[in-house]
Scaffold this motif. Structure first.
Motif, PDB file in Angstrom:
ATOM      1  N   SER A 147       3.514   5.247   6.230  1.00 59.27           N
ATOM      2  CA  SER A 147       2.265   5.446   5.494  1.00 59.27           C
ATOM      3  C   SER A 147       1.771   6.882   5.634  1.00 59.27           C
ATOM      4  N   GLY A 197       0.811  -1.207   0.000  1.00 61.81           N
ATOM      5  CA  GLY A 197       0.000   0.000   0.000  1.00 61.81           C
ATOM      6  C   GLY A 197       0.851   1.266   0.000  1.00 61.81           C
ATOM      7  N   ILE A 198       1.967   1.251   0.787  1.00 63.45           N
ATOM      8  CA  ILE A 198       2.857   2.408   0.797  1.00 63.45           C
ATOM      9  C   ILE A 198       3.548   2.587  -0.562  1.00 63.45           C
ATOM     10  N   ALA A 231      -4.834   0.382   1.763  1.00 65.23           N
ATOM     11  CA  ALA A 231      -4.062   1.055   2.809  1.00 65.23           C
ATOM     12  C   ALA A 231      -4.803   1.079   4.138  1.00 65.23           C
ATOM     13  N   THR A 247      -4.709   7.346   8.171  1.00 62.73           N
ATOM     14  CA  THR A 247      -3.726   6.492   8.862  1.00 62.73           C
ATOM     15  C   THR A 247      -4.061   6.279  10.335  1.00 62.73           C
ATOM     16  N   SER A 281       1.263   4.171  -3.205  1.00 62.35           N
ATOM     17  CA  SER A 281       0.622   5.451  -2.874  1.00 62.35           C
ATOM     18  C   SER A 281       0.946   6.552  -3.875  1.00 62.35           C
ATOM     19  N   THR A 323       1.408   9.345   2.446  1.00 61.12           N
ATOM     20  CA  THR A 323       0.114   9.946   2.119  1.00 61.12           C
ATOM     21  C   THR A 323       0.198  11.474   2.110  1.00 61.12           C
TER      22      THR A 323
END
Length: 434
Positions: free
Chosen positions: A117, A80-81, A93, A152, A84, A121
């Motif tokens: 994260s 997910g990171i 995420a 987050t 991004s 973001t």
């Protein structure tokens, strides 16, 4: 494998999931995430100058990794990171961070990945907002921080809460299982204790019955034999022996009635139950079980006071009246002992005299009683038979010496019996009075 095992194996959860519904739920989330990332892969392919098919396929594979969130939560968060910057994987995420926080992963790893994260973001949001919207730089920074925190922090906090709640429930379940096992063990021990108490009480009753019946009936048989021998020659002595036989019979019936009355006595009422919480401490349960076990044993074993040392003179007198030459010697000053000590001492002398009637007719018998510091000793010794007195013909089951030994050892005393050098027999016992 048994047929039951095969059925259970087919019904069990697949792969790494603990329950089948967990697998269904993760596959559904993975499908939604794959569709979302595939949809977001179209603008990503256009920005990167790649064919649309490649972008869609890339997004589908990235989103589908959410299926692995319970197995490899760290890998899902890293994916997910990594994606991004492509502005895809919103569901990936959020769910990945929640799963990571609620798992057993060390907290330092969770904090590190959450910080990564959050930073990723913030950077992506800042870059895209600054390029697309002409606004105040401060507003862009504030908006980027808000979005980064909103995507987050809530999943992490919620995951920490769910993980702590799960561990608490597991701890409570383990404690409940442990309490159930301990209660089962206490119940088994209580049943064993009750069975032991019943066995001990049956043995004690058997000893009492043997001592009472054997002694009284032995004297009755001896008197009946003397009555038969002198019935014609000496009517006065025959009448005296007949009276003694009647007295012996009445005494035996009286003692038997007392014992049966104790056995038929109604039990003590049980105490009223005390309300208790659902989870009872083990120590309290053990104390209650021990108290109940002790109370039950006391109810079974509790009897009225039996004969005492003060009745030994009368006991010896009965044997003299039956024609036995008995001498009684007492050493030391007598004292009031515990009821079980006096009863045991009396029964030992009584059973020893009964054996003399059975096995040593016409023999001279000496009964010795010694009061010492912290103990009382008794000894019954008979010499050899005179050869003139007829055998009474009394049966013997071999339980007399066994019962005497059990009585004495049960009180922590010492018991010795055996033949003497003079051809007789001796029974000795020492009982602690403390």
């Amino acid at each position: 494998m048994t047929e039951t095992g095969e059925v259970e194996g087919r019904a069990g959860p697949p792969l790494w999931w603990a329950r089948r519904r967990d697998a269904v739920w993760d596959v559904a989330l993975g499908g939604v995430s794959a569709v979302e990332c595939a949809w977001e892969g179209v603008p990503f392919a256009a920005e990167a100058g790649l064919p649309t098919t490649v972008g869609v396929l890339f997004g589908f594979v990235v989103g589908a990794t959410l299926v692995l969130r319970r197995r490899w939560p760290i890998a899902v968060v890293l994916v997910g990171i990594a994606v991004s910057p492509a502005a895809m994987g919103f569901l990936l995420a959020v769910v990945g961070m929640y799963t990571l926080a609620s798992s057993e992963v060390p907290r330092r790893i969770t904090a590190t990945l959450a910080s990564m994260s959050l930073a990723a973001t913030f950077v992506v949001m800042y870059m895209r907002t600054r390029g697309d919207v002409e606004a105040d730089p401060t507003l862009v920074v504030v908006l980027s921080v808000f979005v980064a925190v909103a995507l987050t922090v809530p999943p992490v906090l919620f995951g920490l809460y769910i993980g702590a709640r799960r561990r608490l429930m597991e701890s409570l379940q383990e404690r409940a299982d442990s309490l159930e096992r301990e209660l089962s063990l206490l119940a088994d021990r209580a049943e064993e204790r009750a069975e032991w108490a019943r066995t001990e009480e049956r043995t004690r009753i058997a000893r009492e019955m043997h001592d009472v019946v054997a002694h009284r009936v032995s004297l009755m048989v001896v008197h009946a034999a003397a009555l038969e021998a002198v019935a014609v020659k000496d009517p006065a002595r025959a009448a005296k022996n007949a009276a003694l036989v009647g007295d012996m019979g009445r005494q035996a019936l009286t003692e038997l009635r007392e014992m049966l009355g104790v056995l038929r006595a109604p039990p003590k009422p049980a105490p009223a139950p005390v309300p208790a919480p659902d989870l009872v401490p083990v120590a309290a349960v053990a104390a209650v079980a021990a108290a109940e076990g002790a109370g039950g044993a006391g109810a079974v074993c509790g009897v009225e006071d039996g004969p005492s040392l003060g009745e030994l003179e009368a006991l010896v007198g009965q044997s003299r009246a039956a024609g036995m030459a008995v001498e009684m010697l007492v050493h030391g000053e007598g004292a009031a002992y515990a009821a079980d000590v006096e009863q045991t001492a009396f029964r030992v002398v009584q059973e020893a005299l009964t054996n003399c009637h059975k096995h040593a007719p016409g023999a001279r018998v000496v009964v010795r009683l010694a009061h010492r510091a912290g103990e009382v000793a008794m000894q019954v010794e008979n010499g050899p038979c005179d050869g003139k007195s007829p055998e009474p013909g009394l049966p013997s089951g071999g339980n007399g010496l066994v019962g005497m030994r059990e009585r004495v050892l049960g009180l922590g005393g010492v018991f010795v019996s055996g033949p003497t050098d003079a051809g007789g027999f001796k029974v000795s016992a020492v009982l602690p009075t403390a």
